[in-house]
Design an enzyme around this catalytic site. Structure first.
Site, short mmCIF file in Angstrom:
data_model
loop_
_atom_site.label_atom_id
_atom_site.label_comp_id
_atom_site.label_asym_id
_atom_site.label_seq_id
_atom_site.Cartn_x
_atom_site.Cartn_y
_atom_site.Cartn_z
CG ASP A 7 -2.05 0.95 1.20
OD1 ASP A 7 -2.06 1.81 0.30
OD2 ASP A 7 -2.95 0.85 2.04
CB CYS A 61 -6.48 3.51 -1.75
SG CYS A 61 -6.55 1.89 -0.99
CG ASP A 104 -2.18 0.88 -3.40
OD1 ASP A 104 -1.01 1.25 -3.15
OD2 ASP A 104 -3.15 1.22 -2.70
CG HIS A 105 -1.23 4.48 -5.34
ND1 HIS A 105 -0.61 5.36 -4.48
CD2 HIS A 105 -2.39 4.15 -4.73
CE1 HIS A 105 -1.36 5.56 -3.42
NE2 HIS A 105 -2.44 4.83 -3.53
#
Length: 495
Positions: free
Chosen positions: A48, A88, A259-260
């Site tokens: 995350d 997210c 996720d990024h």
């Protein structure tokens, strides 16, 4: 022949029949088990808010990621993997639906996927798989993401974030009797970070986007805490891989990603949209291999469906990259795309962006850039005030940008005015607007049509302390219901 003899013969015959039935049933069970082994278990571990540049195997020698580095040595590392949105929920919904955020509806954080979307749970369940979520969710509604099993993160003393549910994962690995897809979704290294005492900037790696902060004590302390949180996530991953190697067969496909990127959060530069992506599949994927082909989060579900022997829904944006896992260096995409919305998130303001990227070039359009603000203003002063505020929040971001990612991977030099690149710009621009139209985007190529977006839990003209948004008192409650594009209504109107 006596009655006792007859009884003995009868009992013997029954025993032989029952024995045959038992063997036949055992054979059927064995065949079923064999069929299951032909369909691999699939595990997707998702970190995350971690930059792709903050892994040893992606070139950062100062961050401690031995489990990820080892995973790459055992499998395939992707150099050009992307999410479409550096937030997210929009990022995760792409994994689960095979569709870009604009199409699946969750393009603003904390908003639900459109009600007519079919997610990974139904697609993979129809192919004989259990579908499991272990950890952070952040997607809704529950009737679309109807996991066969779902386990929440577990509080743990002495660390800033909850842990993945390792005990539930281990019990499941020990007892499962059918193929499964499991998303293990960590809360690390997302802040709140560890408190690192007296951090030394020499222990951290800086890049062109943050080199100027190397001697900023507050930034250095935060980054040191972030590195320490990365280490904690690596520890979690080590536990998971040990469970996989102990309890599951080699016919287990394991994917690691994040996720990024946190440094590019909310934006459309590679620091936010480019993600780590590593795949291990013993006896299938060549160890210590790399791929430079463009892949995207929307490709994950079509790939899972392909592996399971199904056919992806034609409405999905993604494509299977199973051919890459099997060793063929074949292009999956010519372009990938990205979107940005700054409404319904922290420090909300109107500054939407879209991007298109090939392997070498990226084109960005910032629709409400300060240089075109006057063209976007209309005849409603209350809306104009928020358009103006959004543009002023990003004074250094141009209306258009073009980057050569081979020579400028950190997107520091805008080449939009270079005459020799005009044809490239025009080609990318045209393709971007074609894609936007196919996605049902509410933005178009012209000016003066940037909507004010809202959802039931969020209004742009109201203070929202839980989401850390604030608005000047003079602008509070100045927008009317008819001034908004309501997200739910927009979702329902999409094809």
């Amino acid at each position: 022949m006596t009655n006792n003899t007859l009884l003995t013969i009868s009992l013997s015959f029954i025993a032989i029949v029952l024995s045959g039935l038992t063997k036949t049933q055992a054979g059927d069970n064995a065949s079923t088990a064999l069929a299951h082994t032909n369909k691999p278990n699939i595990i997707f571990y998702l970190a995350d808010d971690q930059d792709v540049y903050d892994y040893g195997v992606y070139g950062n020698e100062k961050v401690h990621t031995p489990a990820i580095d080892q995973l790459a040595n055992q499998g395939m590392l992707f150099e050009n993997a992307f999410t479409a949105q550096a937030i997210c929920a929009p990022s995760r919904t792409q994994l689960f639906t095979g569709k870009y955020p604009l199409k699946n509806g969750a393009f603003a954080n904390h908003t639900p996927t459109r009600p007519n979307i079919k997610s990974v749970t139904k697609h993979m369940r129809a192919l004989g798989y259990d579908v499991v979520l272990a950890g952070k969710s952040h997607v809704k509604p529950a009737n679309i993401y109807d996991w066969d099993h779902e386990w929440q993160p577990i509080p743990k003393a002495g660390v800033p974030r909850d842990y993945i549910p390792l005990a539930d994962i281990e019990t499941y690995f020990k007892t499962v009797n059918k193929p499964f897809v499991m998303f293990i979704t960590s809360k690390y290294p997302h802040g709140k970070y560890f408190d690192v005492k007296n951090p030394n900037p020499e222990d951290l790696k800086f890049h062109p986007y943050d080199e100027h902060l190397k001697h900023n004590e507050t930034y250095v302390k935060k980054k040191a805490g972030y590195y320490r949180s990365i280490e904690e996530d690596n520890t979690q991953l080590e536990h998971v891989l040990a469970l996989v190697d102990t309890h599951l067969t080699d016919n287990t496909l394991f994917i690691y990603s994040a996720d990024h990127g946190v440094s590019g959060k909310f934006g459309v530069k590679d620091i936010g949209l480019k993600v780590p992506f590593i795949v291990r599949w013993p006896n299938v994927i060549k160890p210590n291999s790399r791929s430079e082909q463009l892949i995207h989060y929307t490709d994950v579900l079509p790939t899972f469906i392909d592996i399971a022997g199904g056919n992806a829904d034609q409405s999905m944006d993604g494509k299977s990259f199973l051919t890459l896992l099997n060793g063929a260096d074949k292009a999956i995409h010519q372009y990938v795309y990205g979107v940005r919305t700054n409404q319904n998130i922290i420090n909300a303001h109107i500054f939407p962006s879209r991007m298109i990227r090939s392997k070498r070039y990226k084109y960005i359009r910032n629709f409400n850039a300060l240089e075109v603000l006057d063209k976007n203003l209309g005849d409603k002063p209350n809306i104009n005030a928020f358009l103006r505020l959004g543009a002023m929040q990003h004074p250094n971001e141009p209306f258009e940008a073009l980057y050569d990612l081979e020579s400028d991977p950190f997107e520091q030099h805008n080449l939009i005015a270079v005459p020799e690149l005009t044809n490239i710009k025009n080609r990318l621009q045209k393709q971007l607007f074609t894609w936007m139209s196919e996605q049902g985007d509410f933005l178009t190529e012209g000016f003066g049509n940037i909507p004010v977006i809202t959802a039931p839990a969020f209004k742009l003209d109201q203070n929202n302390p839980p989401r850390r948004t604030s608005v000047d008192k003079a602008l509070e409650n100045t927008l009317k219901p008819q001034d908004y594009l309501l997200i739910e209504h927009w979702q329902e109107s999409m094809p």
